[in-house]
Design an enzyme around this catalytic site. Structure first.
Site, PDB file in Angstrom:
ATOM      1  N   HIS A 113      24.479  88.952  19.410  1.00  0.00           N
ATOM      2  CA  HIS A 113      23.622  87.918  18.971  1.00  0.00           C
ATOM      3  C   HIS A 113      23.956  87.082  17.565  1.00  0.00           C
ATOM      4  CE1 HIS A 113      19.685  86.334  18.423  1.00  0.00           C
ATOM      5  NE2 HIS A 113      19.692  86.647  17.039  1.00  0.00           N
ATOM      6  N   ASP A 149      16.567  91.113  21.528  1.00  0.00           N
ATOM      7  CA  ASP A 149      17.389  91.112  20.409  1.00  0.00           C
ATOM      8  C   ASP A 149      17.141  92.521  19.364  1.00  0.00           C
ATOM      9  OD1 ASP A 149      18.773  89.180  21.160  1.00  0.00           O
ATOM     10  OD2 ASP A 149      17.263  87.738  20.244  1.00  0.00           O
TER      11      ASP A 149
HETATM   12  C1  GAR Z   1      26.943  83.048  21.126  1.00  0.00           C
HETATM   13  O1  GAR Z   1      26.533  82.567  19.973  1.00  0.00           O
HETATM   14  C2  GAR Z   1      25.919  84.118  21.419  1.00  0.00           C
HETATM   15  O2  GAR Z   1      25.873  85.129  20.069  1.00  0.00           O
HETATM   16  C3  GAR Z   1      24.484  83.794  21.654  1.00  0.00           C
HETATM   17  O3  GAR Z   1      24.663  82.605  22.652  1.00  0.00           O
HETATM   18  C4  GAR Z   1      25.969  82.350  22.185  1.00  0.00           C
HETATM   19  C5  GAR Z   1      26.637  82.155  23.651  1.00  0.00           C
HETATM   20  O4  GAR Z   1      27.862  81.675  23.406  1.00  0.00           O
HETATM   21  N1  GAR Z   1      23.747  84.671  22.158  1.00  0.00           N
HETATM   22  C6  GAR Z   1      22.248  84.739  22.134  1.00  0.00           C
HETATM   23  O5  GAR Z   1      21.592  83.791  21.215  1.00  0.00           O
HETATM   24  C7  GAR Z   1      21.430  85.808  22.690  1.00  0.00           C
HETATM   25  N2  GAR Z   1      20.585  86.128  22.085  1.00  0.00           N
HETATM   26  P1  GAR Z   1      29.326  81.666  24.361  1.00  0.00           P
HETATM   27  O6  GAR Z   1      28.876  81.337  25.892  1.00  0.00           O
HETATM   28  O7  GAR Z   1      30.396  80.418  23.981  1.00  0.00           O
HETATM   29  O8  GAR Z   1      29.777  83.122  24.221  1.00  0.00           O
END
Ligand code: GAR
Length: 218
Positions: A113, A149
């Protein structure tokens, strides 16, 4: 004799840059986890094309094709069991899961997260961090619990917030930290060195560094 690598599934919904960092880390000879499948709930997730091109088994389980969350999760569970995954790593997987499903993968499912939990759960973390005026932001890897979360924290990385930051510039700084943190956290989990004890994680490795991050620098 080749070293045992814990079979790990990665669940994505989009870009998949964290999935890529886990896949790349897993290729190092001494890394203790192997990525056995990448599963997406969105057929058009860019990350799924990348994983396929890397020769990793990919599965698409489009949540829109299922009448209920339970039906979607039954399919997901089947795919995970078929892959023989022992660890499930959520990497930008944007579906809430039922307590039942979370319970099935209790303390075997981890998530990243983009905030220092328990601050800024949910979406738009960088916008809210900037609105609040925090000087330090970061990211968290935690075991998944039914409430969004939340769950025992395995590892965190902190980054400074600069005065001129936009959600984009802060997000890029946090994302670079995510790409280092997630492989390090999965390594600890795969080695059995990040154990849940009373809803907190104990780390069984000497990984302490007492240096502080000051923001602004002092
Ligand atoms: C990342 O920043 C991850 O931490 C976030 O989504 C993005 C996905 O990027 N996750 C959340 O917000 C979950 N609550 P990615 O597809 O490039 O890994």
């Amino acid at each position: 004799m080749s070293q045992h690598k814990t079979p790990t599934a990665i669940l994505i919904s989009g870009r998949g840059s964290n999935m890529m960092s886990l896949v790349e880390a897993s290729r190092a000879p001494g890394y203790p986890a192997e990525i056995v499948t990448v599963i997406s709930n969105r057929p058009d997730a860019p990350g799924i094309a990348w994983a396929k091109a890397q020769g990793i088994a990919t599965v698409i389980i489009d949540h829109k094709a299922y009448a209920t969350r339970e039906a979607f999760e039954a399919e997901l569970d089947e795919a995970l069991v078929a892959s023989k995954a022992e660890i499930v790593a959520l990497a930008g997987f944007m579906r809430l899961m039922t307590p039942d499903f979370v319970g099935r993968w209790q303390s075997r499912m981890i998530n990243i997260h983009p905030s220092l939990l328990p601050s800024f759960k949910g979406l738009h973390t960088h916008e809210r961090a900037l609105e609040t005026g925090v000087r330090i932001a970061g990211c968290t890897v935690h075991y998944v619990r039914p409430e969004m979360d939340t769950g025992p924290i395995i590892a965190q990385a902190a980054v400074p917030v600069f005065s001129g930051d936009s959600p984009g510039s802060l997000g890029a700084r946090v994302l670079a930290a995510e790409h280092r943190l997630y492989p390090a956290a999965l390594r600890l989990v795969a080695l059995g060195r990040a154990r849940v004890e009373g809803e907190k994680v104990s780390i069984f490795e000497d990984v302490n560094d007492s240096s502080s991050l000051f923001s602004p620098k002092v």
